[in-house]
Design a protein around this motif. Structure first.
Motif, mmCIF file in Angstrom:
data_model
loop_
_atom_site.group_PDB
_atom_site.id
_atom_site.type_symbol
_atom_site.label_atom_id
_atom_site.label_comp_id
_atom_site.label_asym_id
_atom_site.label_seq_id
_atom_site.Cartn_x
_atom_site.Cartn_y
_atom_site.Cartn_z
ATOM 1 N N ALA A 1 47.625 4.574 11.124
ATOM 2 C CA ALA A 1 48.573 3.751 11.884
ATOM 3 C C ALA A 1 49.998 4.081 11.485
ATOM 4 O O ALA A 1 50.300 4.281 10.308
ATOM 5 C CB ALA A 1 48.287 2.270 11.648
ATOM 6 N N THR A 2 50.858 4.110 12.492
ATOM 7 C CA THR A 2 52.265 4.422 12.209
ATOM 8 C C THR A 2 53.151 3.210 12.391
ATOM 9 O O THR A 2 54.369 3.298 12.243
ATOM 10 C CB THR A 2 52.755 5.557 13.132
ATOM 11 O OG1 THR A 2 52.464 5.189 14.475
ATOM 12 C CG2 THR A 2 52.080 6.873 12.788
ATOM 13 N N ASN A 3 52.558 2.069 12.749
ATOM 14 C CA ASN A 3 53.368 0.857 12.866
ATOM 15 C C ASN A 3 52.531 -0.356 12.465
ATOM 16 O O ASN A 3 51.309 -0.261 12.273
ATOM 17 C CB ASN A 3 53.920 0.696 14.285
ATOM 18 C CG ASN A 3 52.794 0.704 15.315
ATOM 19 O OD1 ASN A 3 51.733 0.136 15.080
ATOM 20 N ND2 ASN A 3 53.019 1.373 16.438
ATOM 21 N N GLN B 1 47.696 -3.988 11.760
ATOM 22 C CA GLN B 1 47.090 -5.314 11.967
ATOM 23 C C GLN B 1 45.798 -5.201 12.761
ATOM 24 O O GLN B 1 44.806 -5.861 12.443
ATOM 25 C CB GLN B 1 48.095 -6.222 12.682
ATOM 26 C CG GLN B 1 49.247 -6.642 11.788
ATOM 27 C CD GLN B 1 50.355 -7.331 12.554
ATOM 28 O OE1 GLN B 1 50.613 -7.010 13.717
ATOM 29 N NE2 GLN B 1 51.036 -8.263 11.907
ATOM 30 N N ASP B 2 45.812 -4.354 13.762
ATOM 31 C CA ASP B 2 44.605 -4.185 14.580
ATOM 32 C C ASP B 2 43.456 -3.637 13.727
ATOM 33 O O ASP B 2 42.320 -4.107 13.809
ATOM 34 C CB ASP B 2 44.907 -3.239 15.747
ATOM 35 C CG ASP B 2 43.660 -2.963 16.556
ATOM 36 O OD1 ASP B 2 43.099 -3.928 17.120
ATOM 37 O OD2 ASP B 2 43.201 -1.790 16.584
ATOM 38 N N ALA B 3 43.783 -2.687 12.895
ATOM 39 C CA ALA B 3 42.747 -2.084 12.039
ATOM 40 C C ALA B 3 42.163 -3.127 11.075
ATOM 41 O O ALA B 3 40.944 -3.224 10.907
ATOM 42 C CB ALA B 3 43.340 -0.909 11.265
ATOM 43 N N LEU B 4 43.036 -3.913 10.467
ATOM 44 C CA LEU B 4 42.531 -4.881 9.484
ATOM 45 C C LEU B 4 41.775 -6.041 10.146
ATOM 46 O O LEU B 4 40.873 -6.616 9.532
ATOM 47 C CB LEU B 4 43.685 -5.402 8.616
ATOM 48 C CG LEU B 4 44.368 -4.332 7.748
ATOM 49 C CD1 LEU B 4 45.335 -4.964 6.760
ATOM 50 C CD2 LEU B 4 43.370 -3.460 7.003
ATOM 51 N N ARG B 5 42.142 -6.350 11.385
ATOM 52 C CA ARG B 5 41.350 -7.365 12.111
ATOM 53 C C ARG B 5 39.904 -6.885 12.250
ATOM 54 O O ARG B 5 38.963 -7.641 12.053
ATOM 55 C CB ARG B 5 41.954 -7.608 13.495
ATOM 56 C CG ARG B 5 43.025 -8.696 13.514
ATOM 57 C CD ARG B 5 43.297 -9.181 14.925
ATOM 58 N NE ARG B 5 43.904 -8.158 15.766
ATOM 59 C CZ ARG B 5 45.222 -7.944 15.851
ATOM 60 N NH1 ARG B 5 46.064 -8.717 15.179
ATOM 61 N NH2 ARG B 5 45.701 -7.004 16.628
ATOM 62 N N ARG B 6 39.765 -5.602 12.567
ATOM 63 C CA ARG B 6 38.403 -5.066 12.719
ATOM 64 C C ARG B 6 37.686 -4.995 11.374
ATOM 65 O O ARG B 6 36.487 -5.277 11.277
ATOM 66 C CB ARG B 6 38.465 -3.687 13.384
ATOM 67 C CG ARG B 6 38.664 -3.808 14.897
ATOM 68 C CD ARG B 6 38.699 -2.459 15.571
ATOM 69 N NE ARG B 6 39.963 -1.775 15.348
ATOM 70 C CZ ARG B 6 40.090 -0.528 14.907
ATOM 71 N NH1 ARG B 6 39.029 0.176 14.613
ATOM 72 N NH2 ARG B 6 41.277 0.017 14.730
ATOM 73 N N VAL B 7 38.434 -4.671 10.329
ATOM 74 C CA VAL B 7 37.808 -4.667 8.988
ATOM 75 C C VAL B 7 37.263 -6.056 8.681
ATOM 76 O O VAL B 7 36.133 -6.222 8.211
ATOM 77 C CB VAL B 7 38.834 -4.259 7.902
ATOM 78 C CG1 VAL B 7 38.261 -4.528 6.511
ATOM 79 C CG2 VAL B 7 39.212 -2.793 8.024
#
Lengths: 313, 532
Positions: B475-477, B482-488
């Protein structure tokens, strides 16, 4: 006499070696892993394993024991797994506070316990005797740390007469040194005072019933001279024995006392080493304590000859 | 031997020996106005931030060694030792330039070759460093102040990785020290940080001493956690190890110490009533409590059993056991990431929000096929947080109807035994407790990874979680992160990578004569002052 001393010193070597072997074996089979502590909570299993390898902890018992034993034979107790300092240096740094604590405790204990024991024996069956024995039971029963917290609360926090913690070395002055040791010595000394007072009382009772005491009294000697000059001297062999053997109590108690009063002594070094599984330090400390204990026993045997000229080696 | 001769000589020898031995060491000194006495959370038993990654080592190292980047209180990565950085358009070549005038404590200038050697050592031990190393084509010093890192694939999180606070931190050491094998400890403690380590006064188990480094060159900006101008107002900081909390409490009240990093919550009411003592939250980013289940062995190799246990958890029970009923100290945490940060998410956290449903958990356990396999729960009795959580878990599992074996032991034993992947009958384990610093839980921290054999103890494996973490790295922003950690969070709770037991903070306590203490993930000594 000198031959006897030499034989006794030589005889300490197998004792200490046996102690060393037992300690090494116990540590080897004990659970726990210093590599896991070094690596930290977030380290990967692979990191822990690699640290274990670099420390040589993955080697067999015989290999590890062989390395340790050959080093000890050359007077090298090894280095701490954690900080890399030589074990002898770590023990040396901590010896001063522990010896200070033990010597002040010993002095307090003897100065208080022996007169109390003599007094209790001289007043056998009276309220004085009962009071002294009650104090002795209390001294045996109260854990060192409880006494430590009580005296800290009263004398350090409420009266602000003593520091709560720490150790000031003798080169900062006698009073600062002693000032910081009074509360720890009071805490540690309770059980020791109880032991010596009870032994003194029992030994004195035996002596006070003998004919020469009755003769001394009949000659018109004062009670003080009879008790402390004639009776106590002859009752002192078991008293001295209890003082010496009670050293084990002091060593055990020093571990707790040094923690409660944050004194950087050998006792705390031992506890920290055990909690961290710092094997070379544990082994080194146990060896040193073994030497001390064996040495104290030897000194006791020699002191007997000073107290009782009938004893000779 | 004559008795009188012996007694006379014994006394003489005793006095001589006593004077020599008792004269050292010097461990308690008269306090001057600029000497701060600090009680750390644990003893500084070793001092190599790469070899030994305990938090106490990291905290002491932050005084002595500086970093290329610093993490500030607004969760931003700022340049620290660097004057500039530049990344090529394709993201493959990073060029860094050091600030002029940086010096090590031995008077030598900080050179790019020192940085290269330091990063080389660090990247062999740090999980994220290993990732960078895997992409590395070249890491070279170009001149005394410039170095270049060339990668085979873009790695947008390089600044974050070099400035993160979780251990091991990328501290910069002189080349001769940094060339030490990362799995062996260093023996020289020379850094370029704002404090100098006084090695000859270090008594492991008792005391560590740091003195102001007069040649330290602070940045112009105001200090902010690990970033900005680290201006030192104290001459000397003495770390005093106090294993007994009661002693530390009494010493603080008596003015024998100035600052206690980590007092027990039980003692805080005492300080509130004590004259001259302040207590406040130590670290707003707090901690994430957890217990981990062994995903390789029955019964927790069955995800349905793990989910049943997660359903039974009441985080309020755990947190009250850890910090008491002070509402400032804890909050529920339906996930893996730190509250009050941009990365916090509750996605997929319903199971924990509605937690403590024992009836449902029992039903789920019955449906899971659990057949009474033993659950070996390792609980370190010498760590108060772990012990408190362990006691709650034991009660919970028993009420859930599981066959629990409570192994009360010490942390060293847990640390050793949890590395075993063997069945419980052969010395393995089913569960242990831990906690993570909130400052770590804002990205792909070790505890949340689910990479099977490469994951943390318990070895969870979940491809969705790992894919989401990969996306975080790419991720560059902020939105992408946030999107990635929501999925985690969602996938991680579904497969129960680990069980979060809640978010908690702790207090710190200090004398009123001390000012400038910043609330943060570690004790920062720059900006701290002390009046007489």
């Amino acid at each position: 006499m000198y031959g006897y001393i030499a034989r006794r010193i030589l005889s300490t070597i197998p004792v200490v070696l046996i102690v060393g072997v037992i300690v090494f074996s116990l540590l080897f089979v004990a659970p726990g892993d210093p590599a896991a502590i070094i690596a930290g909570d977030q380290a990967s299993p692979a990191d822990v394993e690699r640290i274990r390898r670099t420390l040589g902890l993955d080697q067999s018992f015989l290999v590890q024991f062989g390395h340790w034993f050959s080093r000890v034979m050359m007077g090298d107790l090894g280095t701490s797994i954690f900080n890399g300092k030589p074990v002898t240096e770590l023990i040396g740094l901590r010896l001063g506070p522990t010896l200070s604590l033990m010597s002040v405790t010993l002095t307090f204990a003897v100065l208080i316990a022996v007169p109390l024991g003599v007094l209790a024996a001289a007043r056998q069956g009276t309220w004085v005797d009962t009071g002294v024995m009650m104090m002795a039971v209390l001294g045996f029963s109260l854990p060192v740390f409880v006494v430590g917290y009580l005296v800290t609360y009263v004398f350090a926090l409420q009266l602000q007469a003593f520091p709560v913690q720490g150790y000031r070395p003798l080169d900062e002055g006698f009073w600062p040194w002693l000032h910081g040791l009074i509360l720890p010595a009071l805490s540690l000394g309770g059980v020791y005072i109880a032991l010596i007072a009870r032994v003194t009382r029992a030994a004195m009772l035996e002596v006070l019933g003998q004919d020469y005491i009755r003769t001394a009294r009949a000659k018109g000697l004062g009670l003080g001279r009879v008790l402390f000059l004639h009776a106590l001297k002859n009752a002192s062999v078991p008293v001295v024995t209890s003082i010496g053997l009670g050293l084990a109590l002091l060593i055990g108690g020093a571990v707790v006392t040094e923690s409660v009063f944050a004194i950087p002594g050998v006792g705390r070094l031992t506890v920290d080493a055990i909690l961290q599984r710092d094997y070379p330090v544990i082994q080194g400390v146990v060896l040193v304590f073994s030497f001390v204990y064996v040495g104290v026993n030897l000194m006791l045997d020699l002191v007997y000859t000073l107290l009782d000229p009938r004893i000779a080696y | 031997m004559h008795r009188r001769w012996f007694l006379k000589n014994l006394a003489t020898a005793g006095v001589a020996a006593g004077a020599g031995i008792l004269a050292k060491p010097t461990l308690l000194r008269a306090a001057s106005p600029k000497v701060l006495r600090f009680v750390p959370q644990a003893d500084l038993a070793n001092f190599d931030p790469i070899w030994g990654t305990q938090l106490v080592v990291r905290n002491a190292s932050a005084m002595v060694w500086d970093t290329l980047y610093g993490f500030d209180e607004k969760f931003r990565i700022q340049k620290q030792m660097l004057e500039s950085d530049d990344v090529s358009a394709d993201g493959l070549v990073w060029t860094f330039k050091l600030r002029p005038g940086l010096k090590f404590h031995d008077g030598e200038p900080v050179r790019a070759k020192d940085v290269v050697a330091s990063l080389d050592r660090w990247s062999q031990r740090d999980n994220m460093g290993v990732m960078v190393r895997a992409l590395q084509k070249e890491l070279v010093a170009r001149d005394d102040r410039t170095f270049r890192w060339t990668l085979g694939k873009p790695f947008p999180k390089l600044r974050f990785v070099l400035g993160k606070m979780n251990t091991p931190v990328a501290f910069i050491m002189p080349e001769r020290i940094a060339k030490t094998d990362p799995f062996k400890k260093i023996s020289e403690y020379v850094g370029s940080g704002p404090f100098r380590f006084v090695a000859n006064e270090w008594v492991p188990g008792s005391q560590a001493v740091f003195e102001r480094f007069a040649d330290y060159l602070p940045r112009d900006e105001a200090a902010s956690w690990m970033a900005g101008g680290k201006r030192v107002l104290l001459d000397r900081v003495e770390w005093v190890t106090m294993p007994d909390p009661s002693t530390a409490a009494a010493a603080l009240q008596n003015g024998e110490i100035d600052w206690w990093e980590d007092p027990l919550p039980d003692l805080v009411p005492l300080f509130r009533n004590a004259a001259g003592v302040t207590v406040d939250i130590a670290d707003p980013m707090g901690n994430v409590g957890s217990f981990r289940m062994n995903h390789l062995q029955p019964p927790f190799n069955n995800v349905k059993v793990r989910r049943a246990v997660l359903t039974a958890i009441s985080q309020s029970n755990y947190m009250q056991a850890v910090v008491g009923d002070d509402p400032k100290l804890w909050k529920p945490l339906p996930g893996f990431f730190t509250p009050d940060t941009p990365w916090y998410t509750e996605d997929g956290g319903e199971v924990l929000k509605n937690g403590g449903d024992l009836a449902l958990a029992k039903k789920m356990l019955a449906e899971s096929g659990y057949a009474g396999e033993p659950v070996v729960c390792l609980i370190a009795q010498n760590q108060s947080i772990v012990k408190a959580m362990g006691d709650v878990t034991i009660d919970l599992l028993k009420r859930l109807g599981m066959n629990v074996e409570f192994v009360a032991t010490d942390w060293a034993t847990v640390g050793s035994r949890r590395a075993s992947k063997a069945p419980v009958a052969e010395g393995g384990w089913s569960m242990f407790h831990s906690w993570h610093k909130g400052a770590d839980c804002i990205g792909p921290y070790t505890g949340a990874r689910a990479s099977g054999d490469h994951a943390w103890f318990g070895w969870p494996s979940d491809a969705n979680v790992e894919k989401a973490f990969d996306d975080w790295f790419a991720a560059t922003n902020l939105a992408g992160e946030q999107d990635a950690l929501r999925r985690v969070n969602r996938y991680g709770l579904e497969s129960v990578v680990y069980a979060p037991t809640g978010f908690f903070r702790t207090y710190a306590a200090w004398r009123n004569s001390v000012s400038g203490i910043a609330k943060g993930p570690l004790p920062f000594f720059w900006g701290v002052n002390k009046t007489a």
